[in-house]
Design a protein around this motif. Sequence first.
Motif, PDB file in Angstrom:
ATOM      1  N   ASN A 562       0.717  -1.267   0.079  1.00 11.71           N
ATOM      2  CA  ASN A 562       0.103  -0.041  -0.136  1.00 11.71           C
ATOM      3  C   ASN A 562       0.896   1.116  -0.011  1.00 11.71           C
ATOM      4  N   VAL A 563       0.356   2.345  -0.689  1.00 14.06           N
ATOM      5  CA  VAL A 563       1.156   3.463  -0.646  1.00 14.06           C
ATOM      6  C   VAL A 563       1.086   4.263   0.835  1.00 14.06           C
ATOM      7  N   PRO A 565       1.566   7.406   2.609  1.00 14.66           N
ATOM      8  CA  PRO A 565       1.813   8.689   2.012  1.00 14.66           C
ATOM      9  C   PRO A 565       3.077   9.503   2.649  1.00 14.66           C
ATOM     10  N   THR A 566       3.010   9.583   3.792  1.00 16.72           N
ATOM     11  CA  THR A 566       4.132  10.291   4.464  1.00 16.72           C
ATOM     12  C   THR A 566       4.494   9.438   5.743  1.00 16.72           C
ATOM     13  N   THR A 568       5.583  10.598   8.601  1.00 16.55           N
ATOM     14  CA  THR A 568       5.679  11.322   9.873  1.00 16.55           C
ATOM     15  C   THR A 568       4.395  10.567  10.617  1.00 16.55           C
ATOM     16  N   ASN A 569       4.783  10.348  11.837  1.00 11.20           N
ATOM     17  CA  ASN A 569       3.600   9.317  12.461  1.00 11.20           C
ATOM     18  C   ASN A 569       2.932  10.056  13.512  1.00 11.20           C
ATOM     19  N   ILE A 570       2.386  11.179  13.200  1.00 12.28           N
ATOM     20  CA  ILE A 570       1.649  12.016  14.266  1.00 12.28           C
ATOM     21  C   ILE A 570       0.635  11.533  14.796  1.00 12.28           C
ATOM     22  N   ASN A 571       0.770  10.774  16.058  1.00 15.23           N
ATOM     23  CA  ASN A 571      -0.025  10.032  16.856  1.00 15.23           C
ATOM     24  C   ASN A 571      -1.172  11.028  17.487  1.00 15.23           C
ATOM     25  N   SER A 572      -2.039  11.260  16.697  1.00 12.46           N
ATOM     26  CA  SER A 572      -3.061  12.234  17.250  1.00 12.46           C
ATOM     27  C   SER A 572      -4.225  11.451  17.637  1.00 12.46           C
ATOM     28  N   LYS A 574      -6.510  12.162  19.849  1.00 15.13           N
ATOM     29  CA  LYS A 574      -7.308  13.047  20.930  1.00 15.13           C
ATOM     30  C   LYS A 574      -8.650  12.754  20.306  1.00 15.13           C
ATOM     31  N   ALA A 575      -9.484  12.739  21.452  1.00 12.19           N
ATOM     32  CA  ALA A 575     -11.150  12.520  21.094  1.00 12.19           C
ATOM     33  C   ALA A 575     -11.622  13.887  20.776  1.00 12.19           C
TER      34      ALA A 575
END
Lengths: 575, 148
Positions: A562-563, A565-566, A568-572, A574-575
């Motif tokens: 699978n492609v 995309p980036t 950067t593993n921004i683990n966001s 937040k609820a």
Amino acid sequence: MSQQIDARQRSYVHYYCPCPDVSKSNNNTGEDEEEDIVESIPDFDVNSPRIHFSTFPISKLYFCDDCHQIRCPRCVQEEIVCYYCPNCLFEVPTASVKSERNRCARNCFQCPICQNTLTVVASTEPPPPQPSASSNSSTSTTSGAPYYLSCGVCRWDSQEIGMTFEKATGLALQLQKTEDERPDVKEFDHLKDHFEKHLRLSAPSTTLPSSLLSIPGISSFSNRYGGGGFTHPQQKSDDVAKYNNTIKIENDDNLVHDLVQLKDVNQITTLTQRMNQLSDQPYKVERLQPQRIHLRTKRVKRCRSCRHILIKPEQKAQATRFKIKLVALNHIPKLTITSLPKLFLNQSTEIILKFSNPLYEEIIVDLALKKDETTETTEYAKIKLLAPHFNITPYNEVWEYDEQDFNISSKGRPSSTASAPKPDIGIYERRGNYTSVKIEITPLAEVDELKFPLLVTYANKVNDNNDNETSGDAPANDSSTAAETVSSDKPNTDADKPNTDADKPDTDVNKPKTDDTDKGESTPTTKSLFFWTVIGLGPVVNPATVKPPAPTRSPLTNNNSNVAPTRTNINSGKA
Amino acid sequence: MPKECFAIGKRAVVCQDTEMKGEIDIGSGTVLHPQCKILAESGPIIIGSNNIIEENVTIINKQPTPLIIGDENVFEVGCYVEGSKIGNKNIIEAKARVLGNTSLGDNCVIGAVCSTKKDEAIPNNTVIYGDHHNRRTQTASGGVSFNK
């Protein structure tokens, strides 16, 4: 990138089984044997068409211990052990196989569209909208009155053709009535009745071993040769009255009319779909019906010359193990291509071939391209074997559990366990129970597939001296070993010829063998075997015509991951 | 850069390990399993209610128009979705790919490892299955209920 994957997927090492070769050395005896044998190693023609059906990957080969030979799927004899349904794994007793026409008599059906297995589904009523829980679940599971078949892959279900069942088990019985009403079945029954009394009058069939009953028509064969010789042939034909058809099948004129008016090719059945329903082979998709699943067999495989069992499975259908499993993977060295850089025209590249030793003894391997040579130039490539003679250390199960580096010797340093402290030219690596060697290739022609033959001879010491086992074949391949100085025991080389019944292992020991200066030291006997392999290396590219690689990958190739995309593993989260 | 903004409905479950970027709207009852990626790169993604988005799924929107995903869909493990619109009650099986501008109707099934073409409008009740991943057939509408 995809081209590299392609080249690796198209590279292979196939082993040649000499069963189609009828060797001339069969009839030779005595001292003439030596010269004749040397000539009788057939030169292996890689481009002959027989390569396609005589070479196999090592996973498909068996090995006969007694004959000390490779056996391929084409030269083993098979006997049927049991019949079973691949879906429900029910072992069908041999007696009822014939009456059920080799199909499963239980609930196993095949999707008419995609030929996958159908599952029996209860048609559930949609749950009523009130939120009361307990009564809902009970009604939805027990109300499965009209059962039907459904395919998990193509989502076909038998409600489309109106096929539903009352009970969830014994579906075949429920279908039996409709099956018996089919015109071809009725006609066949009429035919059987008509000829039955004549069948009974003719000589009774000889009793055959049950293993041969699998061959259709064999009882009539034995009839003809066993008992049929005595009946008067005239008598038979006189008794048979003329048979009149009882079933009339009318021509379906509407079919032609409908076919002419078709707009969409999806409304016609494919050839595979038609071939799965041989009774009427319909053109229209609506007339396809689920067929019962074909039974499969478990077979015992035997070596064709010595009748030794090579493969014996367990009787139970669910068991996947084998009681006897003499496969080539456990006896002969396994060749794998570990490094295959892109092959360019007129550029010399090195490929690395890994030889791994499955035996518990050390083996000594000799390589050759033709009978005697380690370099060869054909119109396709110039090939040079950099390491024509080397040994491989034995297999040790401890290594499977050992995570650390069990380097016996790496890259060029002589190993301490090798009996021959030769300089390791051409050997890329020696680890565990394998040795990797380098082969230098210079392609000379731009072909779609570059392949070359490799003659591998290996010899191992066997420390039991009770049986003078040299597998009964006349020695051959001495030309390639005689040319090299072997510091260990010279192997009693064996030819790769089919073992005839006349040759027994014991008699061959008494015949003078070539190269036999080691007859005195016979306590550790050496067994040796040679086999041809075909090594396919994939395409050869002309560097002048190579296009620059396209910048973006086509998304339609679905063998790529699978492609992402980036990165950067921004683990966001937040609820 | 689109602003990061998540609106998550009630009773939805979003696991901690998911990767979410951009403007994302998640309906009620939808479950996002760990390790899935919802990337609203160029435009927002609006996910309906009662969907199941399993592990390693990548839902990505590379166009400025919003990617609207309907209700009660199942996105099985490892699939890749890039379409423009996804209807209701679809099942996108493991490692399937919905590419480009494709829009998916209702009640479709994209079989395992199958993919759509780049710019298609797939009608309702279509099933894509098989080795050559472009065989399509229609299911009877209604069929098997959501019993998985």
